[in-house]
Motif scaffolding. Sequence first.
Motif, mmCIF file in Angstrom:
data_model
loop_
_atom_site.group_PDB
_atom_site.id
_atom_site.type_symbol
_atom_site.label_atom_id
_atom_site.label_comp_id
_atom_site.label_asym_id
_atom_site.label_seq_id
_atom_site.Cartn_x
_atom_site.Cartn_y
_atom_site.Cartn_z
ATOM 1 N N ALA A 15 34.016 43.268 31.945
ATOM 2 C CA ALA A 15 33.508 43.918 33.147
ATOM 3 C C ALA A 15 34.637 44.466 33.996
ATOM 4 O O ALA A 15 34.546 45.599 34.534
ATOM 5 C CB ALA A 15 32.671 42.924 33.945
ATOM 6 N N ILE A 16 35.716 43.703 34.130
ATOM 7 C CA ILE A 16 36.868 44.192 34.906
ATOM 8 C C ILE A 16 37.476 45.415 34.243
ATOM 9 O O ILE A 16 37.801 46.408 34.910
ATOM 10 C CB ILE A 16 37.919 43.068 35.048
ATOM 11 C CG1 ILE A 16 37.382 41.936 35.930
ATOM 12 C CG2 ILE A 16 39.222 43.626 35.628
ATOM 13 C CD1 ILE A 16 38.263 40.708 35.950
ATOM 14 N N LEU A 17 37.606 45.362 32.931
ATOM 15 C CA LEU A 17 38.189 46.470 32.188
ATOM 16 C C LEU A 17 37.399 47.753 32.382
ATOM 17 O O LEU A 17 37.962 48.854 32.470
ATOM 18 C CB LEU A 17 38.260 46.114 30.704
ATOM 19 C CG LEU A 17 38.910 47.090 29.729
ATOM 20 C CD1 LEU A 17 40.319 47.469 30.176
ATOM 21 C CD2 LEU A 17 38.935 46.496 28.333
ATOM 22 N N GLN A 18 36.095 47.654 32.490
ATOM 23 C CA GLN A 18 35.240 48.820 32.664
ATOM 24 C C GLN A 18 35.129 49.257 34.121
ATOM 25 O O GLN A 18 34.515 50.283 34.410
ATOM 26 C CB GLN A 18 33.854 48.541 32.097
ATOM 27 C CG GLN A 18 33.836 48.391 30.581
ATOM 28 C CD GLN A 18 32.454 48.042 30.041
ATOM 29 O OE1 GLN A 18 31.980 46.923 30.246
ATOM 30 N NE2 GLN A 18 31.806 48.982 29.390
ATOM 31 N N ALA A 57 27.135 40.356 34.986
ATOM 32 C CA ALA A 57 25.781 39.804 34.925
ATOM 33 C C ALA A 57 24.974 40.432 33.788
ATOM 34 O O ALA A 57 24.181 39.759 33.114
ATOM 35 C CB ALA A 57 25.069 40.023 36.261
ATOM 36 N N GLN A 58 25.170 41.715 33.540
ATOM 37 C CA GLN A 58 24.451 42.401 32.465
ATOM 38 C C GLN A 58 24.813 41.861 31.093
ATOM 39 O O GLN A 58 23.998 41.874 30.171
ATOM 40 C CB GLN A 58 24.723 43.901 32.528
ATOM 41 C CG GLN A 58 24.134 44.601 33.749
ATOM 42 C CD GLN A 58 24.521 46.060 33.812
ATOM 43 O OE1 GLN A 58 24.877 46.671 32.806
ATOM 44 N NE2 GLN A 58 24.469 46.633 35.017
ATOM 45 N N TYR A 59 26.065 41.365 30.960
ATOM 46 C CA TYR A 59 26.492 40.860 29.655
ATOM 47 C C TYR A 59 25.816 39.550 29.282
ATOM 48 O O TYR A 59 25.972 39.063 28.161
ATOM 49 C CB TYR A 59 28.013 40.704 29.626
ATOM 50 C CG TYR A 59 28.729 42.021 29.422
ATOM 51 C CD1 TYR A 59 28.409 42.840 28.348
ATOM 52 C CD2 TYR A 59 29.717 42.445 30.308
ATOM 53 C CE1 TYR A 59 29.046 44.051 28.161
ATOM 54 C CE2 TYR A 59 30.370 43.651 30.124
ATOM 55 C CZ TYR A 59 30.023 44.455 29.053
ATOM 56 O OH TYR A 59 30.648 45.650 28.862
ATOM 57 N N ALA A 60 25.042 38.984 30.196
ATOM 58 C CA ALA A 60 24.266 37.794 29.850
ATOM 59 C C ALA A 60 23.153 38.123 28.867
ATOM 60 O O ALA A 60 22.673 37.246 28.143
ATOM 61 C CB ALA A 60 23.689 37.170 31.116
ATOM 62 N N THR A 61 22.760 39.409 28.824
ATOM 63 C CA THR A 61 21.642 39.801 27.959
ATOM 64 C C THR A 61 22.007 40.902 26.971
ATOM 65 O O THR A 61 21.126 41.449 26.315
ATOM 66 C CB THR A 61 20.453 40.276 28.815
ATOM 67 O OG1 THR A 61 20.871 41.365 29.656
ATOM 68 C CG2 THR A 61 19.932 39.135 29.684
ATOM 69 N N GLN A 96 31.226 46.405 41.174
ATOM 70 C CA GLN A 96 30.796 46.932 39.884
ATOM 71 C C GLN A 96 31.060 45.917 38.770
ATOM 72 O O GLN A 96 30.232 45.736 37.866
ATOM 73 C CB GLN A 96 31.524 48.234 39.584
ATOM 74 C CG GLN A 96 31.107 48.874 38.266
ATOM 75 C CD GLN A 96 31.901 50.139 37.968
ATOM 76 O OE1 GLN A 96 32.830 50.488 38.691
ATOM 77 N NE2 GLN A 96 31.533 50.826 36.906
ATOM 78 N N ALA A 97 32.197 45.251 38.835
ATOM 79 C CA ALA A 97 32.541 44.265 37.812
ATOM 80 C C ALA A 97 31.548 43.104 37.824
ATOM 81 O O ALA A 97 31.128 42.622 36.759
ATOM 82 C CB ALA A 97 33.960 43.759 38.021
ATOM 83 N N ARG A 98 31.143 42.646 39.000
ATOM 84 C CA ARG A 98 30.177 41.547 39.072
ATOM 85 C C ARG A 98 28.846 41.968 38.466
ATOM 86 O O ARG A 98 28.191 41.193 37.748
ATOM 87 C CB ARG A 98 29.989 41.099 40.524
ATOM 88 C CG ARG A 98 31.165 40.296 41.080
ATOM 89 C CD ARG A 98 30.803 39.657 42.413
ATOM 90 N NE ARG A 98 30.568 40.641 43.451
ATOM 91 C CZ ARG A 98 31.505 41.116 44.262
ATOM 92 N NH1 ARG A 98 32.756 40.708 44.138
ATOM 93 N NH2 ARG A 98 31.211 41.995 45.196
ATOM 94 N N ALA A 99 28.421 43.188 38.747
ATOM 95 C CA ALA A 99 27.157 43.672 38.201
ATOM 96 C C ALA A 99 27.219 43.788 36.679
ATOM 97 O O ALA A 99 26.279 43.390 35.972
ATOM 98 C CB ALA A 99 26.807 45.020 38.827
#
Length: 262
Positions: free
Chosen positions: A256-259, A196-200, A190-193
Amino acid sequence: MRALSRALRIGVISLTALLAACGSSGPFKFDDSYSAQGQNSRVRYLVLHYTAGDHATSLKVLTQRDVSAHYLVSDERRPTVYRLVPEERRAWHAGVGSWYGFTDLNTGSIGIEIVNMGRLPDGRWAPYTRSQIEALKVLIKDLAQRHGVTPRNIIGHSDAAPQRKLDPGPHFPWKELAQAGIGRWYNEAQARALQAQYATRPLPSAAQTQALLRKAGYDTPDSGVFDKATQNVIAAFQMHYRPARYDGLLDAETAAILQSLN
């Protein structure tokens, strides 16, 4: 685990002595044939520390000064686990701190010190030995099971006191312990996904990040800005979950890790 067995023997001897003292000639009769249903352990948290000293110094400080811990794990090839304070008594190891809003951590926790020099003068961090980690796995599992400590409440001193503490430091293998069923970890897929979303899309705001950190247990300011105190909390979080970089700055991986905490 010799220290654990020794402590149990001491407990049995002490109880036996009390019962003998309270026999027919004593001031009262002792009866432990009943047990109340409404009870649980006083222990809610396990707090891990490094000693920032060698074996001899650590023992001296933790036994002869106004600081203590329930257990001390040595750095010998075959570690000794010293039981310095009985589990039912309060050790002076946590000081001022907070975890999920609970502030009397000394009363509600068991403190575990590990012989380790911590941060060295050249800025490097002293490593933990493989034998120390294996001993800790056995010790922490036993304590968590007996006292019903939940994974999220197995923490480092820096988690509970991020404004003033760094131990057990970035070399402590939280992920390895989590893989052994000890402590909390995050959903890595989930963190990796999310990363990746934070790129946009924008990263969480300061207010959102502070709320997420509080939800994760950390005592975090409610300032709505990335002030120094908030950066200290982010650094403590990173040291636990992303120790490769703990600069206190929010980035896509940290967010991402925090979420994605389990």
